[in-house]
Write a protein that holds these residues in place. Structure first.
Motif, mmCIF file in Angstrom:
data_model
loop_
_atom_site.group_PDB
_atom_site.id
_atom_site.type_symbol
_atom_site.label_atom_id
_atom_site.label_comp_id
_atom_site.label_asym_id
_atom_site.label_seq_id
_atom_site.Cartn_x
_atom_site.Cartn_y
_atom_site.Cartn_z
ATOM 1 N N TYR A 171 -73.032 54.668 9.809
ATOM 2 C CA TYR A 171 -71.684 55.110 10.560
ATOM 3 C C TYR A 171 -71.685 54.422 11.882
ATOM 4 C CZ TYR A 171 -68.076 58.420 11.263
ATOM 5 O OH TYR A 171 -67.038 59.052 11.620
ATOM 6 N N GLN A 172 -70.899 53.412 11.901
ATOM 7 C CA GLN A 172 -70.883 52.889 13.367
ATOM 8 C C GLN A 172 -69.494 52.041 13.251
ATOM 9 O OE1 GLN A 172 -71.072 49.500 14.187
ATOM 10 N NE2 GLN A 172 -70.844 49.743 16.529
ATOM 11 N N GLY A 173 -68.794 51.764 14.467
ATOM 12 C CA GLY A 173 -67.901 51.159 14.758
ATOM 13 C C GLY A 173 -66.885 51.177 15.854
ATOM 14 N N GLU A 174 -67.022 52.721 16.140
ATOM 15 C CA GLU A 174 -65.967 52.835 17.458
ATOM 16 C C GLU A 174 -66.392 52.077 18.692
ATOM 17 O OE1 GLU A 174 -67.244 56.813 14.946
ATOM 18 O OE2 GLU A 174 -68.095 54.761 15.562
ATOM 19 N N SER A 175 -67.640 51.894 18.960
ATOM 20 C CA SER A 175 -67.934 50.863 20.178
ATOM 21 C C SER A 175 -67.402 49.332 19.954
ATOM 22 C CB SER A 175 -69.357 51.122 20.587
ATOM 23 O OG SER A 175 -69.598 52.295 20.700
ATOM 24 N N ASN A 176 -67.091 49.120 18.667
ATOM 25 C CA ASN A 176 -66.545 47.546 18.390
ATOM 26 C C ASN A 176 -65.056 47.517 18.397
ATOM 27 O OD1 ASN A 176 -69.565 47.566 17.522
ATOM 28 N ND2 ASN A 176 -69.181 45.407 17.942
ATOM 29 N N THR A 177 -64.342 48.694 18.557
ATOM 30 C CA THR A 177 -63.048 48.812 18.586
ATOM 31 C C THR A 177 -62.251 47.750 19.504
ATOM 32 O OG1 THR A 177 -62.583 50.715 19.498
ATOM 33 C CG2 THR A 177 -62.833 50.922 16.868
ATOM 34 N N GLY A 178 -62.847 47.384 20.516
ATOM 35 C CA GLY A 178 -62.439 46.890 21.601
ATOM 36 C C GLY A 178 -62.172 45.378 21.386
ATOM 37 N N ARG A 179 -62.978 44.989 20.382
ATOM 38 C CA ARG A 179 -63.051 43.643 19.871
ATOM 39 C C ARG A 179 -63.084 43.661 18.420
ATOM 40 N NH1 ARG A 179 -67.237 39.763 22.487
ATOM 41 N NH2 ARG A 179 -68.575 41.210 22.070
ATOM 42 N N PRO A 180 -62.032 43.898 17.475
ATOM 43 C CA PRO A 180 -62.192 44.232 16.241
ATOM 44 C C PRO A 180 -62.473 43.174 15.208
ATOM 45 C CG PRO A 180 -60.147 44.666 16.732
ATOM 46 C CD PRO A 180 -60.912 44.616 17.923
ATOM 47 N N ILE A 181 -61.807 41.959 15.638
ATOM 48 C CA ILE A 181 -61.840 40.848 14.704
ATOM 49 C C ILE A 181 -63.106 39.930 14.588
ATOM 50 C CG2 ILE A 181 -60.741 38.522 14.433
ATOM 51 C CD1 ILE A 181 -58.837 40.857 14.134
ATOM 52 N N GLY A 182 -63.716 39.984 13.622
ATOM 53 C CA GLY A 182 -64.891 39.503 13.297
ATOM 54 C C GLY A 182 -66.054 40.357 13.182
ATOM 55 N N TYR A 183 -65.764 41.712 13.128
ATOM 56 C CA TYR A 183 -66.498 42.697 12.881
ATOM 57 C C TYR A 183 -67.279 42.775 11.408
ATOM 58 C CZ TYR A 183 -68.770 47.430 12.437
ATOM 59 O OH TYR A 183 -69.740 48.437 11.982
ATOM 60 N N SER A 184 -66.435 42.042 10.397
ATOM 61 C CA SER A 184 -67.083 41.831 9.053
ATOM 62 C C SER A 184 -68.154 41.023 8.978
ATOM 63 C CB SER A 184 -65.678 41.803 8.111
ATOM 64 O OG SER A 184 -65.405 40.415 8.452
ATOM 65 N N ASN A 185 -67.904 39.989 9.799
ATOM 66 C CA ASN A 185 -69.001 38.981 9.964
ATOM 67 C C ASN A 185 -70.250 39.542 10.410
ATOM 68 O OD1 ASN A 185 -70.081 36.169 9.995
ATOM 69 N ND2 ASN A 185 -69.842 35.914 11.971
ATOM 70 N N LEU A 186 -69.942 40.126 11.509
ATOM 71 C CA LEU A 186 -71.158 40.915 12.211
ATOM 72 C C LEU A 186 -72.022 41.689 11.270
ATOM 73 C CD1 LEU A 186 -69.816 41.654 15.789
ATOM 74 C CD2 LEU A 186 -71.520 40.022 15.381
ATOM 75 N N PHE A 187 -71.004 42.516 10.506
ATOM 76 C CA PHE A 187 -71.557 43.670 9.605
ATOM 77 C C PHE A 187 -72.649 42.949 8.731
ATOM 78 C CE2 PHE A 187 -71.421 45.978 5.823
ATOM 79 C CZ PHE A 187 -72.022 47.065 6.070
ATOM 80 N N ALA A 188 -71.982 41.725 7.997
ATOM 81 C CA ALA A 188 -72.542 40.967 6.985
ATOM 82 C C ALA A 188 -73.930 40.611 7.407
ATOM 83 C CB ALA A 188 -71.806 39.914 6.493
ATOM 84 N N ASN A 189 -74.074 40.063 8.887
ATOM 85 C CA ASN A 189 -75.350 39.592 9.425
ATOM 86 C C ASN A 189 -76.233 40.786 9.656
ATOM 87 O OD1 ASN A 189 -75.540 36.444 9.904
ATOM 88 N ND2 ASN A 189 -73.088 37.185 10.348
ATOM 89 N N LEU A 190 -75.827 41.857 9.986
ATOM 90 C CA LEU A 190 -76.523 42.858 10.001
ATOM 91 C C LEU A 190 -77.266 43.594 8.960
ATOM 92 C CD1 LEU A 190 -76.400 46.169 12.198
ATOM 93 C CD2 LEU A 190 -76.086 46.741 9.866
ATOM 94 N N VAL A 191 -76.544 43.498 7.812
ATOM 95 C CA VAL A 191 -77.242 43.899 6.685
ATOM 96 C C VAL A 191 -78.293 42.829 6.124
ATOM 97 C CG1 VAL A 191 -76.586 44.078 4.194
ATOM 98 C CG2 VAL A 191 -74.975 44.807 5.501
ATOM 99 N N LYS A 192 -77.892 41.699 6.332
ATOM 100 C CA LYS A 192 -79.163 40.466 6.093
ATOM 101 C C LYS A 192 -79.940 40.875 6.980
ATOM 102 C CE LYS A 192 -78.529 36.662 8.302
ATOM 103 N NZ LYS A 192 -79.576 36.307 8.836
ATOM 104 N N ASP A 193 -79.951 40.950 8.309
ATOM 105 C CA ASP A 193 -81.197 41.225 9.342
ATOM 106 C C ASP A 193 -81.972 42.368 8.661
ATOM 107 O OD1 ASP A 193 -80.790 39.193 11.070
ATOM 108 O OD2 ASP A 193 -80.088 40.525 12.726
ATOM 109 N N TRP A 194 -81.334 43.601 8.222
ATOM 110 C CA TRP A 194 -82.033 44.601 7.836
ATOM 111 C C TRP A 194 -82.828 44.564 6.559
ATOM 112 C CZ3 TRP A 194 -80.075 50.121 9.617
ATOM 113 C CH2 TRP A 194 -79.575 50.158 10.818
ATOM 114 N N ARG A 195 -81.935 43.923 5.536
ATOM 115 C CA ARG A 195 -82.598 43.578 4.240
ATOM 116 C C ARG A 195 -84.083 42.618 4.359
ATOM 117 N NH1 ARG A 195 -77.059 43.076 0.645
ATOM 118 N NH2 ARG A 195 -76.924 45.513 0.029
ATOM 119 N N GLU A 196 -83.732 41.791 5.322
ATOM 120 C CA GLU A 196 -84.840 40.854 5.440
ATOM 121 C C GLU A 196 -85.962 41.683 6.251
ATOM 122 O OE1 GLU A 196 -83.515 37.509 7.797
ATOM 123 O OE2 GLU A 196 -82.395 36.544 5.795
ATOM 124 N N ASN A 197 -85.669 42.572 7.008
ATOM 125 C CA ASN A 197 -86.721 43.268 7.700
ATOM 126 C C ASN A 197 -87.615 44.045 6.657
ATOM 127 O OD1 ASN A 197 -87.800 44.339 10.500
ATOM 128 N ND2 ASN A 197 -87.249 46.122 9.443
#
Length: 618
Positions: free
Chosen positions: A408-434
């Motif tokens: 549950y996150q996103g409020e702190s990225n509302t200042g720059r919303p465009i591109g969040y889906s790419n960041l999120f996909a990479n976060l999922v990749k990081d966590w799954r690889e971890n």
């Protein structure tokens, strides 16, 4: 013998997985582990490290585990076997049950769930690189006073899963308020994405971090010292009852102070008198003082009953027995505004409650300015910086087997919303690889509703961020909880965390447990332009589309000029037809496109709301 703090009393082990119990002892020592009637042995290596694998653990407990060498013996008690979920994100995941009591008191007052556990990961950061070990932390049961400190979202998520499957649930709570998504991502990934190199290099400089913290602390101390020295109210003890307020001005509470003579940075003293009946005199009571901007010190009859240092926590102060008296009483609030116009947030409770009675504190108050200062800029929150909490709060968990993630996150990225889906996909990749457990289920929450004051009807940072979250569903094995109907227009931290947790649990039932159920509200799929109208098609319609409370609302439509206007929308079978007499050749539709999409009412018949969306291709 040294063990991870995760391997400790009260732990929950993941069922049906290869579980590694590991630690460190003396070099080349035989280590023995006894669990569930079996004994395993191994030899520590040249660094003293050892690991023993346990396979095919079935749900149950509580059990006991013994780990020993010829010189040491460690007993771990109260172990459960079940499903373990990692809770990640920012403040709305972190928010404890004790912050939801106005709404959910009856739901939580008698919780006694010893088979639901939470491990609190210490909130630290490290910019130098991934850590291998946690710096503390412990498990606690959802019983007694412990419950009040559980993540509210996490508890209701776990409760729904436990009620359905009867399997113990362990929650590893690793959320930090205010953190942007980049704080939870790896350095390698952020450098590959680009645009973070300068900041990543800067925060590795210990001297820069030290000096920044030192300067921030001095700046904050100087500001508050200057405020207190200048504040006439402190010097003249305006918090006492003897103060003459005849020459004070009046204001209505609740109210904010923008565009008024109170739009200052400094201290404003607010005071009012109220009558206490004999039935409440001398009793212990609860003061509900809404939410204030920014900080406050609050007195009843000259007695300090509470203080809060920043804006967001709801003010719920205990009034000790003996403070209230029959007849005339006074409340004084010193409101400190450091960065924005102060005030009492509207549509919040302002009252004193005791013995089933309430005293309303809304209405006309007196006020006087105590001091005016320069604005105080915020400190540098290093826990918000890229990679820090990932290195210290995620990577040390890698060897602990889990069922999946809830985010549950996103409020702190509302200042720059465009591109969040790419960041999120990479976060999922990081966590799954971890964790190295394949495509672990990843559940996430879309932003709820909040009135941010955005004026441009055609542009909304929050709507854009929500749409980026919707687009994130292209990541395999993910599910999104839509919660625009569980928010509060005036509170960044809405209290209805039960709805949030239970909708995340529906996603878990689908993608983690393989159940056949309607787990999501309608999701926009495609559109067709037919005879001056736009026909919208959806997935996850369940038993069918429905409009709650009458005609469909919050649909807007535009032509090639990109100017969106209110539209007529109606359900026709499994689709929604949208049109406007003012747009003859439509090109795009938006739904619930606002920070606070009040009135959005497209659902499926299972009662799950449709996600906000735009048909525009970005």
């Amino acid at each position: 013998m040294k063990l991870s703090t995760l391997i400790s009393n009260g732990m929950v082990l993941q069922r049906n997985e290869q579980i590694a119990i590991s630690g460190k002892t003396e070099v080349s020592k035989e280590v023995s582990l006894s669990f569930l009637g079996e004994t395993y042995t191994t030899l520590s290596n040249h660094s003293g490290e050892w690991s023993i694998e346990l396979a095919n653990l079935q749900p149950g407990g509580p059990y006991e585990m013994e780990i020993s060498t010829e010189d040491e013996r460690v007993v771990i008690s109260d172990i459960l076997i079940g499903d373990v979920w990692v809770l990640g994100g920012q403040s709305n995941m972190e928010l404890p049950i004790n912050r939801t009591l106005d709404l959910l008191y009856d739901e939580v007052k008698d919780i006694n769930e010893p088979n639901i556990r939470q491990f609190n990961v210490p909130q630290i950061y490290d910019f130098k690189g991934p850590r291998n070990e946690l710096d503390g932390g412990s498990w606690m049961n959802a019983t007694g006073e412990n419950v009040m400190n559980f993540s509210a979202v996490g508890y209701f998520f776990a409760q729904k899963l436990y009620k359905k499957h009867g399997v113990p649930i362990g929650l590893i709570h690793t959320a930090v308020g205010g953190t942007p998504i980049e704080a939870w991502m790896s350095e390698i990934t952020l450098r590959e994405i680009g645009g973070y190199d300068e900041e990543l290099d800067q925060i590795k400089d210990d001297e820069y971090v030290r000096k920044t913290k030192e300067n921030d602390e001095k700046r904050m101390q100087d500001w508050h010292r200057n405020l207190n020295e200048k504040d006439i109210g402190l010097q003249e003890h305006w918090f006492t009852e003897e103060v003459d307020t005849n020459n004070w001005s009046e204001l209505e509470v609740p109210n904010t102070w923008e565009n008024s003579d109170l739009d200052i940075r400094g201290a404003v003293w607010c005071k009012r008198e109220f009558e206490v009946p004999k039935s409440l005199a001398g009793t212990e009571a609860k003061l509900y003082l809404g939410t204030l901007i920014d900080a406050d010190q609050t007195y009843i009859n000259g007695t300090l009953v509470g203080t809060t240092g920043y804006r967001y926590p709801p003010r719920r102060y205990s009034i000790p027995a003996g403070v209230l008296r029959e007849g005339k009483n006074s409340i004084t609030v010193r409101v400190i505004s450091s960065g924005s116009a102060g005030g009492f947030i509207k549509d919040m409770p302002y009252k004193i409650a005791a013995n089933g009675e309430e005293l309303n504190l809304e209405g006309t108050w007196k006020y006087k300015i105590g001091a005016i200062t320069e604005p105080l800029g915020p400190p540098t929150f290093f826990q918000f910086k890229p990679t820090g909490v990932y290195n210290a709060m995620i990577t040390p968990l890698r060897d602990y087997r889990i069922k999946g993630f809830a985010w549950y996150q996103g409020e702190s990225n509302t200042g720059r919303p465009i591109g969040y889906s790419n960041l999120f996909a990479n976060l999922v990749k990081d966590w799954r690889e971890n964790w190295r457990q394949g495509d672990l289920p990843f559940l996430f929450t879309q932003l709820t509703s909040l009135d941010t004051g955005e004026k441009d009807a055609n542009f909304s940072h929050w709507a854009l961020l929500r749409d980026e979250q919707r687009l994130s569903l292209h990541v395999p094995n993910t599910a999104m909880a839509v919660i625009i109907d569980a928010g509060e227009h005036n509170d960044l931290h809405p209290q209805d965390k039960k709805t949030v947790g239970e909708r995340l649990a529906l996603g878990a039932m689908k993608i983690a447990y393989g159940e056949e159920l309607v787990y999501s509200g309608p999701l926009y799929e495609k559109m067709e332009i037919i005879d001056g109208s736009i026909h919208l098609y959806f997935t996850n319609i369940g038993s069918g589309l429905v409009a709650h409370g009458g005609e469909l609302k919050t649909f807007v439509i535009s032509g090639e000029d990109g100017n969106f206007v209110p539209a007529m929308a109606e359900i026709s079978g499994d689709k929604v037809i949208v049109s406007s007499n003012h747009v003859k050749q439509p090109t795009s539709v938006r739904y619930a496109w606002a920070s606070n999409p009040e009135g959005a009412n497209l659902y499926n018949k299972e009662g799950l709301p449709a996600s906000p969306f735009t048909t525009e291709i970005r």
